[in-house]
Design a protein around this motif. Structure first.
Motif, short mmCIF file in Angstrom:
data_model
loop_
_atom_site.label_atom_id
_atom_site.label_comp_id
_atom_site.label_asym_id
_atom_site.label_seq_id
_atom_site.Cartn_x
_atom_site.Cartn_y
_atom_site.Cartn_z
N TYR A 270 44.06 33.91 42.97
CA TYR A 270 42.84 33.70 43.68
C TYR A 270 42.62 34.58 44.74
O TYR A 270 41.98 35.47 45.08
CB TYR A 270 42.37 32.29 43.88
N THR A 271 43.59 34.13 45.67
CA THR A 271 43.52 34.51 47.18
C THR A 271 43.83 36.19 47.53
O THR A 271 42.85 36.75 48.05
CB THR A 271 44.28 33.74 48.21
N LYS A 272 44.85 36.58 46.47
CA LYS A 272 45.22 38.04 46.82
C LYS A 272 44.21 38.77 45.90
O LYS A 272 43.83 40.07 46.09
CB LYS A 272 46.42 38.23 46.17
N ALA A 273 43.64 38.38 44.93
CA ALA A 273 42.76 39.41 44.00
C ALA A 273 41.68 39.53 44.71
O ALA A 273 40.79 40.64 45.05
CB ALA A 273 42.40 38.75 42.49
N ALA A 274 40.81 38.57 45.58
CA ALA A 274 39.82 38.69 46.22
C ALA A 274 40.16 39.51 47.44
O ALA A 274 39.28 40.40 47.77
CB ALA A 274 39.41 37.28 46.70
N ASP A 275 41.18 39.31 48.16
CA ASP A 275 41.78 40.18 49.29
C ASP A 275 41.89 41.72 48.88
O ASP A 275 41.23 42.38 49.59
CB ASP A 275 43.01 39.59 49.64
N VAL A 276 42.49 41.79 47.71
CA VAL A 276 42.85 43.12 47.38
C VAL A 276 41.41 43.91 47.20
O VAL A 276 41.17 45.13 47.58
CB VAL A 276 43.85 43.46 46.22
N GLY A 277 40.51 43.28 46.27
CA GLY A 277 39.32 43.81 45.83
C GLY A 277 38.30 43.89 47.35
O GLY A 277 37.88 45.10 47.29
N ALA A 278 38.37 43.16 48.08
CA ALA A 278 37.51 43.21 49.32
C ALA A 278 37.95 44.45 50.08
O ALA A 278 37.34 45.28 50.73
CB ALA A 278 37.67 42.15 50.13
N ASP A 279 39.29 44.49 50.33
CA ASP A 279 39.86 45.68 51.23
C ASP A 279 39.84 47.10 50.45
O ASP A 279 39.60 48.02 51.33
CB ASP A 279 41.61 45.41 51.43
N LEU A 280 40.00 47.20 49.23
CA LEU A 280 39.99 48.34 48.66
C LEU A 280 38.79 49.14 48.74
O LEU A 280 38.32 50.28 49.02
CB LEU A 280 40.52 48.28 47.09
N VAL A 673 36.88 35.46 40.50
CA VAL A 673 38.33 35.31 40.75
C VAL A 673 38.54 33.82 40.53
O VAL A 673 39.65 33.69 40.02
CB VAL A 673 38.54 35.50 42.35
N ALA A 674 37.53 33.09 40.34
CA ALA A 674 37.84 31.66 39.95
C ALA A 674 38.28 31.57 38.41
O ALA A 674 39.30 31.09 38.40
CB ALA A 674 36.76 30.67 40.27
N SER A 675 37.43 32.30 37.74
CA SER A 675 37.73 32.05 36.26
C SER A 675 39.08 33.12 35.98
O SER A 675 40.05 32.34 35.23
CB SER A 675 36.49 32.66 35.63
N ALA A 676 39.38 34.23 36.56
CA ALA A 676 40.16 34.93 35.91
C ALA A 676 41.63 34.16 36.75
O ALA A 676 42.56 34.12 35.82
CB ALA A 676 40.02 36.26 36.88
N SER A 677 41.63 33.63 37.78
CA SER A 677 42.90 33.06 38.34
C SER A 677 43.34 31.98 37.48
O SER A 677 44.42 31.70 37.08
CB SER A 677 42.96 32.69 39.69
N LEU A 678 42.43 31.24 36.99
CA LEU A 678 42.88 29.87 36.14
C LEU A 678 43.41 30.50 34.72
O LEU A 678 44.12 29.97 34.20
CB LEU A 678 41.41 29.22 35.88
N ARG A 679 42.66 31.45 34.25
CA ARG A 679 43.18 31.85 33.18
C ARG A 679 44.38 32.92 33.17
O ARG A 679 45.46 32.59 32.56
CB ARG A 679 42.22 33.25 32.72
N GLU A 680 44.76 33.34 34.07
CA GLU A 680 45.78 34.16 34.32
C GLU A 680 47.36 33.46 34.80
O GLU A 680 48.18 33.75 34.80
CB GLU A 680 45.94 35.13 35.49
N MET A 681 46.85 32.10 35.23
CA MET A 681 48.10 31.32 35.91
C MET A 681 48.84 30.85 34.51
O MET A 681 50.18 30.35 34.53
CB MET A 681 47.77 30.36 36.67
N ILE A 682 48.12 30.70 33.36
CA ILE A 682 48.94 29.76 32.36
C ILE A 682 49.97 30.77 31.79
O ILE A 682 51.11 30.07 31.55
CB ILE A 682 47.72 29.87 31.24
N LYS A 683 49.95 32.10 31.67
CA LYS A 683 51.09 32.90 30.88
C LYS A 683 52.29 32.71 31.76
O LYS A 683 53.73 32.16 31.27
CB LYS A 683 50.89 34.20 30.62
N PRO A 684 52.47 33.04 33.06
CA PRO A 684 53.90 33.01 33.92
C PRO A 684 54.07 31.53 33.99
O PRO A 684 55.49 31.38 33.82
CB PRO A 684 53.31 33.66 35.16
#
Length: 801
Positions: A270-280, A673-684
């Motif tokens: 969550y935190t890094k996806a938002a940070d990266v998107g905001a910075d880029l 980022v909220a929905s994506a981070s919840l989805r993405e944390m499952i696989k790893p």
């Protein structure tokens, strides 16, 4: 999760750049357990608390005076944490525009926490059913058979411990987030008056979280231990021996590890996806400052600091302390049994006492940081890192004294009168190791030192050279920590080995326990270390609030300095956590081998990697680390791409945003980022849990058909061993490289090498963007993964036989 008023909130006449923001308040979120408590009549609540305290002290008194001491210290520390919380909340929130931004961050963080932990709780219940099924059909050890502890009782105990560990970990995560989202605006407001006052508020807010986290870990294990002791009638004729009791606590550590891993993964993504998107888009493409109110992703970025760096880190440190305490209790009980020590309770309960004193000395260190009488913003700004280091020095000195006293109190035995001194020296080795780890990480991540300045200089020749320099710095940074860990393990093992404690055959038995004591020494200042870690995201949020509310440059200067120091303290805490994870995993690995030997009814002391299947297990363990890291980083990348597309869309479709004539849709990025981070944390996360179980079961079947009954256990041991070694190195590389890239950017933003907006700054932003998933997603998740692998193999040992 967020109301429609996020997109359509009344910003007023934006062309006049007013300091007002959307009313993002949705229905306030409070966990069910807190809603129940707050809804109770005060008298009923007081009676229930008194009954609870009465039960706690009853089982404590029925167990050992040491447990009563532990309970007393933990309760006093909770009272002190309440005082710190009230002190922080008594500070003003500043002007209305600051409070409105803080409320938006608070709602985003609480909304994500509710959804994330709801998902984690469902997975925890499912895993609890799996554990119950396995334990109901597993074999029992000779010790369990002799004590009358049947399969069903053992199964229910393990599942109850697992769920309690998961619940306590979730509570500590919520506490960490709860205080951070309320302290950030108070730090911002204090920065308008004094840098020292802002520092003190951030430290005390972090101290509140730290005392609760450590106190919960200690009192949770102590209550569980005392309850089992009384309920099972330990040490009475025909019942379980006290030296076997710590093995029943393993489920607690597994529950804490399970929640910590998913909290760290979800929060980190969550935190890094938002940070990266905001910075880029914001910094690189549009050239606007960090945390600029025109950036649609800025609220999501600030929310991420709380769910990733506060809630997740609280659960992470809780798990570290719980795993270390339980593994040390197991080894202490095993050693006491082999040495025929008459009263083994001192060796078993020693870890609880050490962390009780940690609460005391860390509290003194936290309270030693005070504001000065000069409350002028124009007063010279002191170095916040130097102030924090003074508090850390106070904590370390007191820790050495209390640790030495604890060893004399609990580890003195007539069989080896000088053993306590050897173990005191083991603790000193651990304390020195922690201090050196903090110093090494600070050297590689603080822009006052050469490595980060060299990295910043590489930005002047382009983006590529910045990336090359950052990767090489991260790789180089693994050397010194590994040497320190190696020296500390050997030193502690040798000191324990020569302590004079021997078994029935005259062989020295104190080596492993000496290593355990060193681990306890390393974590004997954990509460203060966690305080410094929590300081980082609170300061970062404060800087964002100051920027969004368009405060004077002098205020932003103060929060920028605090933020840069916060980056260093977060990096040092991660280095500290990796070092403690390495030592704790070594202890849990030893406990796993003892557990396998108990179930298999034969010796299991060595793992021969010359056996092809065992070597394959080691390769799979190393592969697991790399695959997990890849999936964690790619999850950040995919989510960040969605944020980048959304931010670009808003800038294109609403060109008036850049001129303050149109309103950004902050809620869209928060929802993404909220929905994506919840989805993405499952696989790893699923990879980490399933891999050791599947590998162990498959090789168990192969061993059954080839006449090698311990093959599954040996392959899993190799997987754990290689994964620990690879994971330590990978985590060191990722955390240090990411922290160095971040502070190289901060160094340039101070005005060096052209300052903000220069080509060097753009290259540094690229490096920081690459390092974001390294230091806040993959790196922190790895040291949690290492300890979770160790606890899951210990809990699931019967599956491999």
């Amino acid at each position: 999760m967020m109301g429609d008023d996020v997109e359509n909130g009344n910003l007023g006449p934006y062309q006049d750049r007013p300091r007002t923001f959307p009313n993002m308040r949705s229905k306030p979120y409070t966990p069910l357990i807190f809603r129940i408590l707050m809804g109770m009549n005060v008298r009923v609540l007081v009676i229930l608390l008194l009954l609870g305290f009465g039960y706690v002290f009853y089982v404590g008194a029925s167990t050992s005076p040491i447990i009563v001491f532990v309970f007393s210290v933990c309760i006093i520390s909770f009272l002190l944490s309440i005082y710190l919380a009230k002190w922080v909340l008594s500070k003003d929130e500043g002007p209305p525009e600051m409070a409105q931004i803080s409320e938006a961050i608070r709602d985003g963080a609480e909304g994500f926490f509710r959804t994330q932990y709801g998902t984690i709780s469902k997975m925890a219940l499912l895993l609890a059913l799996v554990i119950l099924s396995i334990y109901l059909f597993r074999n029992t050890t000779p010790q369990q058979e002799s004590s009358g502890l049947g399969r069903a009782t053992s199964a229910y105990i393990t599942v109850a411990a697992f769920l309690l560990g998961a619940l306590c970990s979730g509570v500590t995560g919520y506490v960490g987030m709860w205080v951070s989202v309320r302290a950030n605006v108070r730090v911002s407001s204090a920065a308008r008056r004094s840098a020292r006052e802002a520092l003190q508020i951030a430290v005390r807010a972090g101290g509140f979280s730290a005392l609760v986290v450590v106190g919960m870990a200690v009192i949770g294990i102590a209550i569980l231990y005392a309850t089992f002791y009384v309920w099972l009638g330990v040490d009475s004729p025909g019942s379980m021996k006290v030296t076997d009791l710590p093995l029943l606590l393993v489920g607690y550590g597994f529950g804490a590890s399970f929640v910590a891993l998913f909290a760290q993964l979800g929060g980190g993504i969550y935190t890094k996806a938002a940070d990266v998107g905001a910075d880029l888009v914001g910094k690189v493409e549009q050239g606007i400052p960090e945390d600029d109110p025109r950036n649609p992703a800025v609220i999501a970025d600030l929310v991420g600091d709380n769910v990733g760096d506060c809630a997740a880190r609280g659960a992470d440190l809780f798990e570290s302390i719980a795993a270390e305490i339980i593994s040390a209790m197991i080894l202490g009980g095993t050693m006491a049994q082999r040495c025929k020590i008459k009263d083994p309770s001192g060796f078993i309960l020693f870890p609880l006492v050490v962390h009780s004193f940690d609460l005391v000395v860390s509290s003194i260190g936290i309270l030693s940081i005070r504001s000065t009488r000069d409350s002028s913003v124009k007063a010279p700004i002191e170095d916040p890192m130097a102030i924090l280091q003074k508090g850390y020095s106070v904590t370390i000195v007191l820790s050495v004294l209390t640790f030495s006293g604890s060893t004399w109190w609990l580890l003195y035995t007539e069989q080896a009168p000088s053993a306590w001194l050897n173990f005191a020296l083991c603790g000193l080795v651990g304390i020195i190791t922690a201090y050196v780890f903090v110093w090494i990480t600070k050297y590689y991540t603080d822009y006052k030192h050469e490595p980060v300045r060299t990295l910043a200089l590489s930005s002047s020749t382009g983006h590529g050279t910045n990336i090359i320099a950052g990767v090489s710095l991260g790789l180089e940074s693994t050397a010194l920590p590994v040497l320190v860990i190696s020296i500390s393990i050997i030193s502690a093992f040798w000191l324990g080995h020569t302590s004079g404690l021997v078994d029935e055959t005259g062989n020295p038995t104190g080596g492993l326990f000496g290593t355990a004591v060193a681990t306890m020494g390393m974590l004997s200042t954990a509460a203060y270390i966690l305080t410094m870690d929590m300081f980082g995201p609170i300061a970062d949020n404060a800087g964002g609030i100051v920027e969004m509310s368009q405060q004077p440059e002098s205020v932003r200067e103060i929060t920028d300095i605090l933020d840069a120091v916060g980056n260093t303290t977060k990096a040092t805490t991660k280095g500290f956590a990796i070092g403690s994870a390495a030592l704790a995993s070594f202890l849990l690995f030893s406990a796993y081998m003892d557990e396998v030997a108990s179930f298999a009814h034969e010796s299991f002391k060595q793992v021969d990697i010359a056996i092809p299947e065992v070597f394959i297990g080691g390769l799979l363990g190393s592969m697991l680390i790399f695959l997990f890291s890849a999936w964690a980083c790619s999850a950040v990348g995919r989510t960040a791409q969605e944020v980048v597309k959304e931010v670009r869309r808003q800038f294109i479709e609403r060109p008036g945003i850049m001129d303050y004539k149109e309103k950004p849709e902050y809620g869209r990025c928060v929802a993404i980022v909220a929905s994506a981070s919840l989805r993405e944390m499952i696989k790893p996360g699923a990879l980490a849990i399933v891999s050791p179980i599947v590998v162990g079961f498959l090789f168990r079947v192969l061993g059954h058909y080839t006449g090698r009954p311990l093959l599954g256990a040996k392959v899993v041991a190799a997987l754990l061993m290689f994964a620990t070694v690879s994971g330590i190195l990978m985590a060191l590389f990722l955390n240090t490289a990411g922290g160095a890239w971040d502070n190289a950017k901060k160094f340039i933003e101070t005005g060096a090498l052209g300052g903000k907006g220069s080509d060097s700054h753009k290259a540094a932003v690229t490096g920081d963007t690459v390092g974001d998933p390294f230091k806040d997603t993959a790196g922190p998740s790895l040291h949690v993964l290492i300890k979770m692998l160790a606890t899951i193999t210990l809990v699931m040992a019967p599956v491999f036989l």
